[in-house]
Scaffold this motif. Structure first.
Motif, short mmCIF file in Angstrom:
data_model
loop_
_atom_site.label_atom_id
_atom_site.label_comp_id
_atom_site.label_asym_id
_atom_site.label_seq_id
_atom_site.Cartn_x
_atom_site.Cartn_y
_atom_site.Cartn_z
N LEU A 1 -14.07 5.27 53.28
CA LEU A 1 -14.28 6.71 53.17
C LEU A 1 -14.21 7.15 51.72
O LEU A 1 -13.42 6.61 50.94
N ARG A 2 -15.03 8.14 51.37
CA ARG A 2 -15.02 8.70 50.01
C ARG A 2 -15.19 10.20 50.05
O ARG A 2 -16.12 10.72 50.68
N TRP A 3 -14.24 10.92 49.41
CA TRP A 3 -14.34 12.36 49.23
C TRP A 3 -13.53 12.70 47.98
O TRP A 3 -12.35 13.04 48.06
N PRO A 4 -14.13 12.58 46.80
CA PRO A 4 -13.40 12.78 45.56
C PRO A 4 -12.73 14.15 45.50
O PRO A 4 -13.32 15.17 45.87
N GLY A 5 -11.50 14.17 45.04
CA GLY A 5 -10.75 15.41 44.92
C GLY A 5 -10.01 15.80 46.17
O GLY A 5 -9.13 16.66 46.14
N VAL A 6 -10.36 15.18 47.29
CA VAL A 6 -9.69 15.47 48.56
C VAL A 6 -8.95 14.23 49.05
O VAL A 6 -7.77 14.30 49.41
N LEU A 7 -9.62 13.10 49.05
CA LEU A 7 -8.99 11.84 49.43
C LEU A 7 -8.67 11.03 48.19
O LEU A 7 -9.55 10.79 47.36
N PRO A 8 -7.44 10.61 48.03
CA PRO A 8 -7.09 9.80 46.85
C PRO A 8 -7.83 8.48 46.84
O PRO A 8 -8.01 7.84 47.88
N ALA A 9 -8.27 8.06 45.66
CA ALA A 9 -9.04 6.82 45.53
C ALA A 9 -8.13 5.60 45.63
O ALA A 9 -6.96 5.63 45.23
N GLY A 10 -8.67 4.52 46.17
CA GLY A 10 -7.97 3.25 46.16
C GLY A 10 -6.87 3.10 47.20
O GLY A 10 -6.14 2.11 47.17
N VAL A 11 -6.73 4.03 48.11
CA VAL A 11 -5.67 3.96 49.11
C VAL A 11 -6.09 3.06 50.27
O VAL A 11 -7.23 3.14 50.74
N GLU A 12 -5.20 2.19 50.69
CA GLU A 12 -5.44 1.35 51.86
C GLU A 12 -4.53 1.82 52.99
O GLU A 12 -3.33 1.99 52.80
N ILE A 13 -5.12 2.03 54.17
CA ILE A 13 -4.37 2.50 55.34
C ILE A 13 -4.46 1.44 56.42
O ILE A 13 -5.55 1.06 56.83
N ALA A 14 -3.32 0.96 56.86
CA ALA A 14 -3.28 -0.13 57.84
C ALA A 14 -2.81 0.39 59.19
O ALA A 14 -2.00 -0.24 59.87
N GLU A 15 -3.33 1.54 59.60
CA GLU A 15 -2.99 2.12 60.89
C GLU A 15 -4.17 2.00 61.85
O GLU A 15 -5.33 2.03 61.43
N PRO A 16 -3.91 1.84 63.16
CA PRO A 16 -5.01 1.76 64.13
C PRO A 16 -5.77 3.07 64.22
O PRO A 16 -5.19 4.12 64.51
N THR A 17 -7.06 3.01 63.94
CA THR A 17 -7.95 4.16 64.12
C THR A 17 -9.18 3.68 64.88
O THR A 17 -9.29 2.50 65.22
N SER A 18 -10.11 4.59 65.13
CA SER A 18 -11.27 4.26 65.95
C SER A 18 -12.48 5.03 65.46
O SER A 18 -12.34 6.13 64.90
N ASN A 19 -13.67 4.48 65.67
CA ASN A 19 -14.88 5.24 65.37
C ASN A 19 -14.99 6.48 66.26
O ASN A 19 -15.76 7.40 65.95
N MET A 20 -14.25 6.52 67.36
CA MET A 20 -14.19 7.74 68.17
C MET A 20 -13.58 8.89 67.39
O MET A 20 -13.78 10.07 67.73
N ASP A 21 -12.83 8.59 66.33
CA ASP A 21 -12.17 9.63 65.54
C ASP A 21 -13.14 10.43 64.68
O ASP A 21 -12.79 11.51 64.19
N VAL A 22 -14.34 9.91 64.46
CA VAL A 22 -15.30 10.60 63.60
C VAL A 22 -15.63 11.98 64.17
O VAL A 22 -15.68 12.98 63.44
N PHE A 23 -15.85 12.07 65.48
CA PHE A 23 -16.26 13.34 66.10
C PHE A 23 -15.22 14.44 65.89
O PHE A 23 -15.55 15.51 65.35
#
Length: 351
Positions: A154-176
């Motif tokens: 994911l990329r959203w400069p100024g909103v999401l910090p760059a270079g962060v790794e998240i090791a939590e369970p997520t799903s493509n269902m979360d996009v909606f």
């Protein structure tokens, strides 16, 4: 290539004035394994007056593999590498246009794949036409981690910090629900929404995914349950059945080209086959009652969650019935270049 150019032309028509709500670019690869992108360790490979949503569904890297003349034969990983590198180029073209239109800081870009790499895709000459699932077992068509762990960038400069790794369970269902919330649109209330808003996790407002449980299906059969208990580092995964890989010692179902979900193609497990993914991400060492004092308690909690989930699932009509897969000419777009369609559009709309 032609479809990508048309998308880029649409982006060029956008104005540089930033809309009040963010734009979204969702890029979905086909059968790209989690071990394929370089950022995962691989060493060999829109109208802006209003917020827009662009969904770019790549045909790569699904077989039959294809790369245009500018990329064919150029990679160090054969036909698969050629296709992956052309997809990478296409994503770069989209990001470049966002930069040129000064839309980058107001656009959430999400890149993912529908499922893991197709490990059984091998030519008669022995050339692998499927990608890499990294350290993980299995691949496309099954629920071992290699089949369901996919790239998530994911990329959203100024909103999401760059270079962060998240090791939590997520799903493509979360996009909606994520896109709906950012766009200021309410979620439907006439159905259960399985996805969760990703923004609190992505912004660092919470360290835990809202998905305590995730349910993995093989076709319409519930195949496995994943549980990330609160206040625990363990990620439990219980298989109700597993595919019978063949030939012996293989990492897939090569005689059938993809793993099936029923009958003699699977082995059922009583009790379910349990893994702790936090300690065994390769799913090599099933947890036993002797090694885990809470073995039966863990399985009971997962069984109860699966039963609650099953009560929320409403059967839908067969999506592959004859009536649904037959070509319906009356649903084709007007102004098509096909001479066989009789529909017409007003001259202004054609222009």
């Amino acid at each position: 290539m032609r479809r990508l150019l048309l998308l880029l032309l649409g982006l060029w028509e956008a104005q540089s004035r930033a809309p009040s709500r963010p734009n979204f670019v969702l890029i979905v690869a086909d059968d790209l394994g989690i071990g394929d992108p370089g950022c995962y360790g691989n060493k060999t490979l829109r109208n802006a007056e209003r917020p827009f949503l662009l969904v770019f569904s790549c045909i790569q890297v699904h077989t039959a593999l294809y790369a245009s003349k500018d990329f064919a034969g150029k990679s160090k990983h054969g036909a698969y590498g050629d296709a992956a590198e052309e997809m990478d180029w296409g994503v770069g073209q989209l990001l470049n246009v966002l930069e040129e239109l000064q839309l980058t800081n107001n656009t959430l870009v999400y890149f993912t794949s529908d499922q893991g790499a197709h490990v059984e895709e091998v030519t008669p000459k022995g050339e692998r036409h499927g990608g890499s699932n990294g350290i993980f077992k299995g691949g496309k068509g099954n629920n071992w981690e290699g089949g369901i762990r996919v790239p998530g960038l994911l990329r959203w400069p100024g909103v999401l910090p760059a270079g962060v790794e998240i090791a939590e369970p997520t799903s493509n269902m979360d996009v909606f629900p994520t896109v709906a919330k950012l766009a200021g649109s309410p979620l439907p209330e006439d159905r259960i929404i399985d996805g969760r808003d990703l923004m609190p996790l992505l912004r660092g407002e919470t360290q835990r995914s809202e998905h305590e449980f995730l349910f993995h299906y093989c076709n319409f059969y519930l195949n496995a349950v994943r549980w990330h208990p609160p206040n625990s580092s363990s990620v439990w995964k219980a298989f109700l059945f597993t595919p019978n890989f063949a030939p012996e010692g293989a990492n897939g179902c090569f005689p059938t080209h993809v793993c099936f979900c029923h009958g003699h193609f699977v082995t059922r497990h009583h009790p379910p086959l349990l893994f702790d993914l936090s300690r065994d991400p390769r799913e090599r060492r099933p947890v036993t009652p002797g090694a885990e004092p809470r073995f039966w308690e863990i399985l009971e909690a997962m069984q109860e969650a699966a039963e609650r989930h099953a009560r929320t699932v409403v059967p839908v009509p067969n999506q592959l019935s004859v009536g649904r897969i037959l070509w319906k000419p009356w649903l084709q777009m007007c102004c098509s270049s096909s001479p066989g369609l009789s529909c017409q559009c007003p001259r202004g709309e054609q222009d």
